[in-house]
Write a protein that holds these residues in place. Structure first.
Motif, mmCIF file in Angstrom:
data_model
loop_
_atom_site.group_PDB
_atom_site.id
_atom_site.type_symbol
_atom_site.label_atom_id
_atom_site.label_comp_id
_atom_site.label_asym_id
_atom_site.label_seq_id
_atom_site.Cartn_x
_atom_site.Cartn_y
_atom_site.Cartn_z
ATOM 1 N N CYS A 138 -73.318 -59.559 -106.333
ATOM 2 C CA CYS A 138 -72.674 -60.462 -105.385
ATOM 3 C C CYS A 138 -71.159 -60.279 -105.364
ATOM 4 N N LEU B 137 -69.309 -66.611 -99.660
ATOM 5 C CA LEU B 137 -70.710 -66.933 -99.430
ATOM 6 C C LEU B 137 -71.164 -66.643 -97.997
ATOM 7 N N ASN B 138 -70.262 -66.773 -97.044
ATOM 8 C CA ASN B 138 -70.652 -66.488 -95.659
ATOM 9 C C ASN B 138 -70.997 -65.019 -95.458
ATOM 10 N N ARG C 267 -74.283 -64.371 -97.137
ATOM 11 C CA ARG C 267 -75.383 -64.842 -96.283
ATOM 12 C C ARG C 267 -75.674 -63.846 -95.169
ATOM 13 N N GLN C 268 -74.609 -63.341 -94.564
ATOM 14 C CA GLN C 268 -74.759 -62.398 -93.452
ATOM 15 C C GLN C 268 -75.406 -61.085 -93.906
ATOM 16 N N ASP D 44 -80.312 -65.666 -96.092
ATOM 17 C CA ASP D 44 -80.204 -67.112 -96.282
ATOM 18 C C ASP D 44 -80.552 -67.558 -97.696
ATOM 19 N N TYR E 238 -77.573 -67.480 -99.944
ATOM 20 C CA TYR E 238 -76.633 -68.534 -99.564
ATOM 21 C C TYR E 238 -77.124 -69.892 -100.059
ATOM 22 N N GLU E 239 -78.392 -70.181 -99.824
ATOM 23 C CA GLU E 239 -78.967 -71.469 -100.235
ATOM 24 C C GLU E 239 -78.890 -71.634 -101.758
ATOM 25 N N THR F 217 -75.292 -72.176 -102.891
ATOM 26 C CA THR F 217 -74.820 -73.474 -102.411
ATOM 27 C C THR F 217 -75.389 -74.588 -103.281
#
Length: 192
Positions: free
Chosen positions: A52, A58-59, A62-63, A67, A70-71, A74
């Motif tokens: 990572c 995080l955006n 996610r992209q 998802d 990201y989830e 988060t």
């Protein structure tokens, strides 16, 4: 030696399960197999959890990763930064990977309107097969020497300077140990 072990793939194809796990040694062809099966399925590459640091926020994670990443980050504040700072090492990193894998499986089961292809070495290292015997599996079982050579070739292709930095004896021992873990995973998979 090269062998592909398939379990419950017809259940994935028919929609009985929405998860197909692809595993094998690094360099065995997992990502290629996953991409060949992709179609409308969602690809989750577990390696991106440890990598990572490649994503500044995080955006972008996610992209590029999806998802589920990201989830997870988060819902678990601080882990993203800790992984970026490489604060998890050894057993602590293994524990984090296992927690993430369990989260991914739960996430995919809850989002059963979609089909997921999850791939990575983390599956044979951390997954409890007996608890997840209802899932589809594809295990690419190639000799660790051929996988190691493919990984070396891939590393050299990306960066010629890496040839100087490759620790071949350490890599050989790692692949030998990993092949034993994979062998045990396959034995269990064949008995369920």
């Amino acid at each position: 030696m090269s062998e592909i072990i398939v379990k419950n793939l017809e259940d994935f194809n028919s929609g009985k399960t929405n998860i197909c796990l692809i595993t094998g040694l690094s360099g065995s062809g997992k990502t290629t197999k996953a991409l060949n099966m992709l179609g409308n399925n969602i690809h989750i590459e577990l390696d991106l959890f440890e990598q990572c640091y490649l994503f500044p926020d995080l955006n972008e994670l996610r992209q590029k990763a999806g998802d589920v990443f990201y989830e997870y980050f988060t819902e678990h504040p601080g882990k993203y930064q800790a992984l970026q700072n490489k604060e998890f090492l050894g057993l602590a990193l293994g524990n984090e990977i296992k927690k993430f894998l369990e989260y991914v499986l739960l996430y995919c089961r809850e989002h059963n309107d979609k089909k997921y292809i999850i791939e990575g070495v983390q599956i044979y290292c951390f997954l409890d097969v007996e608890e997840n015997k209802d899932l589809a599996y594809i295990v690419i079982n190639k000799s660790f020497i051929s996988c190691m050579l493919k990984r070396i070739k891939r590393s050299i292709t990306k960066d010629k300077e890496k040839l100087k930095n490759l620790e071949l004896i350490k890599m050989f021992n790692w692949y030998r140990c990993e092949s034993e873990i994979l062998k045990t995973f396959i034995e269990v998979l064949k008995t369920i």
